[in-house]
Design a protein around this motif. Structure first.
Motif, mmCIF file in Angstrom:
data_model
loop_
_atom_site.group_PDB
_atom_site.id
_atom_site.type_symbol
_atom_site.label_atom_id
_atom_site.label_comp_id
_atom_site.label_asym_id
_atom_site.label_seq_id
_atom_site.Cartn_x
_atom_site.Cartn_y
_atom_site.Cartn_z
ATOM 1 N N LEU A 136 0.828 -1.202 0.000
ATOM 2 C CA LEU A 136 0.000 0.000 0.000
ATOM 3 C C LEU A 136 0.866 1.258 0.000
ATOM 4 O O LEU A 136 0.612 2.205 -0.753
ATOM 5 N N PHE A 137 1.903 1.266 0.837
ATOM 6 C CA PHE A 137 2.794 2.432 0.904
ATOM 7 C C PHE A 137 3.489 2.658 -0.440
ATOM 8 O O PHE A 137 3.580 3.793 -0.917
ATOM 9 N N ASN A 138 3.944 1.581 -1.063
ATOM 10 C CA ASN A 138 4.619 1.704 -2.358
ATOM 11 C C ASN A 138 3.670 2.225 -3.433
ATOM 12 O O ASN A 138 4.083 2.983 -4.324
ATOM 13 N N GLN A 139 2.386 1.835 -3.348
ATOM 14 C CA GLN A 139 1.412 2.340 -4.313
ATOM 15 C C GLN A 139 1.118 3.814 -4.062
ATOM 16 O O GLN A 139 0.955 4.584 -5.010
ATOM 17 N N LEU A 140 1.070 4.218 -2.791
ATOM 18 C CA LEU A 140 0.792 5.617 -2.462
ATOM 19 C C LEU A 140 1.893 6.543 -2.965
ATOM 20 O O LEU A 140 1.627 7.650 -3.441
ATOM 21 N N ILE A 141 3.139 6.107 -2.854
ATOM 22 C CA ILE A 141 4.255 6.952 -3.314
ATOM 23 C C ILE A 141 4.582 6.727 -4.781
ATOM 24 O O ILE A 141 5.481 7.372 -5.333
ATOM 25 N N GLY A 142 3.849 5.791 -5.425
ATOM 26 C CA GLY A 142 4.048 5.557 -6.849
ATOM 27 C C GLY A 142 5.380 4.926 -7.183
ATOM 28 O O GLY A 142 5.953 5.167 -8.271
ATOM 29 N N LYS A 143 5.902 4.100 -6.286
ATOM 30 C CA LYS A 143 7.226 3.507 -6.483
ATOM 31 C C LYS A 143 7.312 2.672 -7.749
ATOM 32 O O LYS A 143 8.335 2.652 -8.434
ATOM 33 N N TYR A 144 6.223 1.967 -8.059
ATOM 34 C CA TYR A 144 6.261 1.058 -9.202
ATOM 35 C C TYR A 144 5.385 1.531 -10.364
ATOM 36 O O TYR A 144 4.925 0.725 -11.174
ATOM 37 N N LYS A 145 5.106 2.834 -10.429
ATOM 38 C CA LYS A 145 4.364 3.372 -11.569
ATOM 39 C C LYS A 145 5.123 3.104 -12.858
ATOM 40 O O LYS A 145 4.541 2.840 -13.912
ATOM 41 N N LYS A 146 6.436 3.197 -12.761
ATOM 42 C CA LYS A 146 7.292 2.832 -13.889
ATOM 43 C C LYS A 146 8.034 1.555 -13.533
ATOM 44 O O LYS A 146 8.412 1.359 -12.363
ATOM 45 N N PRO A 147 8.270 0.670 -14.491
ATOM 46 C CA PRO A 147 8.966 -0.592 -14.199
ATOM 47 C C PRO A 147 10.323 -0.353 -13.549
ATOM 48 O O PRO A 147 11.071 0.538 -13.937
ATOM 49 N N ARG A 148 10.610 -1.164 -12.516
ATOM 50 C CA ARG A 148 11.884 -1.077 -11.812
ATOM 51 C C ARG A 148 12.524 -2.460 -11.756
ATOM 52 O O ARG A 148 11.824 -3.470 -11.610
ATOM 53 N N GLU A 149 13.829 -2.492 -11.856
ATOM 54 C CA GLU A 149 14.542 -3.761 -11.748
ATOM 55 C C GLU A 149 14.910 -4.019 -10.290
ATOM 56 O O GLU A 149 15.430 -3.139 -9.606
ATOM 57 N N GLU A 150 14.604 -5.227 -9.813
ATOM 58 C CA GLU A 150 14.948 -5.628 -8.457
ATOM 59 C C GLU A 150 15.502 -7.047 -8.465
ATOM 60 O O GLU A 150 15.271 -7.812 -9.399
ATOM 61 N N GLU A 151 16.216 -7.369 -7.408
ATOM 62 C CA GLU A 151 16.727 -8.730 -7.233
ATOM 63 C C GLU A 151 15.922 -9.387 -6.122
ATOM 64 O O GLU A 151 15.915 -8.913 -4.987
ATOM 65 N N ARG A 152 15.241 -10.470 -6.452
ATOM 66 C CA ARG A 152 14.345 -11.108 -5.492
ATOM 67 C C ARG A 152 14.472 -12.622 -5.558
ATOM 68 O O ARG A 152 14.981 -13.193 -6.530
ATOM 69 N N ILE A 153 13.964 -13.257 -4.509
ATOM 70 C CA ILE A 153 13.897 -14.711 -4.413
ATOM 71 C C ILE A 153 12.440 -15.126 -4.432
ATOM 72 O O ILE A 153 11.596 -14.490 -3.790
ATOM 73 N N PHE A 154 12.142 -16.202 -5.169
ATOM 74 C CA PHE A 154 10.771 -16.703 -5.247
ATOM 75 C C PHE A 154 10.709 -18.167 -4.844
ATOM 76 O O PHE A 154 11.609 -18.957 -5.159
ATOM 77 N N MET A 155 9.626 -18.496 -4.134
ATOM 78 C CA MET A 155 9.318 -19.882 -3.806
ATOM 79 C C MET A 155 7.916 -20.206 -4.300
ATOM 80 O O MET A 155 6.962 -19.501 -3.985
ATOM 81 N N PHE A 156 7.798 -21.261 -5.078
ATOM 82 C CA PHE A 156 6.496 -21.777 -5.485
ATOM 83 C C PHE A 156 6.193 -22.975 -4.587
ATOM 84 O O PHE A 156 6.897 -23.984 -4.615
ATOM 85 N N LEU A 157 5.147 -22.841 -3.776
ATOM 86 C CA LEU A 157 4.784 -23.839 -2.767
ATOM 87 C C LEU A 157 3.476 -24.494 -3.178
ATOM 88 O O LEU A 157 2.463 -23.811 -3.353
ATOM 89 N N ASP A 158 3.490 -25.824 -3.317
ATOM 90 C CA ASP A 158 2.330 -26.522 -3.859
ATOM 91 C C ASP A 158 2.009 -27.754 -3.029
ATOM 92 O O ASP A 158 2.908 -28.428 -2.517
#
Length: 332
Positions: A136-158
């Motif tokens: 919500l905070f990131n949407q309020l400040i418009g952090k991702y209004k434009k595409p941004r590159e980030e380094e993240r880890i993902f887990m797919f849990l099934d």
């Protein structure tokens, strides 16, 4: 402050003209801080009890009604106690007879203030539960209004054997099982700095910033903590569903694009090969009879001395030209 400045109150104007009024206003502030701590503490206790005993699973309207009645009772008891303290401190007769609060304007002003604050806190809590921590905070400040590159880890849990389990339980009971499993997942996820990206059927997609994911091996520890919680509740699962749920997961990390999409139903979306690779890795769990698989690229960033690591080999994943070296992770 409300008591000191109330319209028509004795001494209300003194603060603006008399230097001696500094002491009384400091006393009022002292009692205000005390009252805030007391009310806030009880408020936190109520929230903890509802969370601990899973009372938040009840209908939202019923939960709000129950909490409102508890808070009203709490305000009556706490204001009676605080008014007694104030009366002794300033040597002034204040309304404290039985039922004084029913027609006391200041009391209902405090109740109104508390309701407004509660609505604000409830809105923030619901927003956090709906969108995830920080979204919500990131949407309020418009952090991702434009595409941004980030380094993240993902887990797919099934859920393992989901098709067979669905046929065995029926769609209603199966839905209850998934609901209960994900509730247990939510109980442990915040302890490992993780974020829920999506729920897709019986699958949960979990994400970390790269720094938080590798810190204390959070991305791996979460999986085994979730397993431990399911085992701890084994009797309950066997009683209600006749089975013990088990999950499989795939882990991968790297750079990708994060951006805000949609107008009617906005959400933060992740675009890139990292997500696809994580999903494909999880898809290999059944083939090699493993519960947790991880890419070599991510494994090299972790310190997993207390875990048993086994090489699966270079595996061709659907949609990828180059093979990916995979490893299984198990407890010693």
């Amino acid at each position: 402050m409300i008591r000191y400045y109330q319209v028509g109150a004795e001494g209300g104007e003194a603060f603006e003209t008399s230097e001696s009024a500094v002491v009384p206003i400091l006393q009022w502030l002292e009692f205000g801080v005390f009252a805030g701590i007391l009310v806030g503490f009880v408020y936190a206790i109520v929230e903890f009890i509802f969370e601990k005993f899973q009372l938040n699973k009840l209908a939202t309207g019923l939960v709000l009604l129950e909490k409102s009645l508890i808070y009203l009772l709490m305000l009556i008891l706490s204001t009676n106690y605080i008014v007694g303290l104030i009366e002794q401190q300033i040597d002034r007769n204040l309304p404290n007879e039985q039922g004084w609060w029913k027609e006391n304007k200041v009391f209902w002003l405090v109740v109104g203030y508390f309701i407004v604050c509660s609505l604000i806190f409830s809105f923030l809590k619901i927003a956090k539960e709906k969108f995830g921590k920080g979204v919500l905070f990131n949407q309020l400040i418009g952090k991702y209004k434009k595409p941004r590159e980030e380094e993240r880890i993902f887990m797919f849990l099934d859920l393992k054997g989901s098709t067979t389990i669905a046929e065995q339980l029926g769609h209603y009971k199966y839905s209850e099982l998934i609901q209960e499993c994900f509730y247990d997942l939510n109980r442990v996820i915040t302890n490992y700095s993780a974020e829920i990206y999506q729920y897709v059927g019986d699958e949960a997609v979990i994400s970390w910033t790269f720094k938080k994911g590798i810190k204390n091996n959070n991305c791996v520890e979460l999986f085994f903590k979730f397993q431990d919680r399911l085992l701890k509740k084994q009797k309950a699962y066997l009683k209600h569903f006749g089975l013990q749920p088990k999950f499989k997961a795939g882990l991968h990390g790297g750079k990708l694009i994060v951006t805000e999409v949609g107008t009617l139903k906005k959400e933060i979306a992740f675009h890139g090969d990292v997500i696809n690779t994580s999903a494909r890795i999880q898809g290999e769990c059944n083939k090699y009879n493993e519960s947790l698989l991880i890419s070599e690229e991510l494994l090299d960033k972790l310190n997993l001395q207390k875990f048993k690591i086994r090489s699966i080999g270079n595996i061709p994943l659907k949609g990828k030209e180059e093979e990916v070296r995979l490893f299984s992770i198990n407890k010693e």
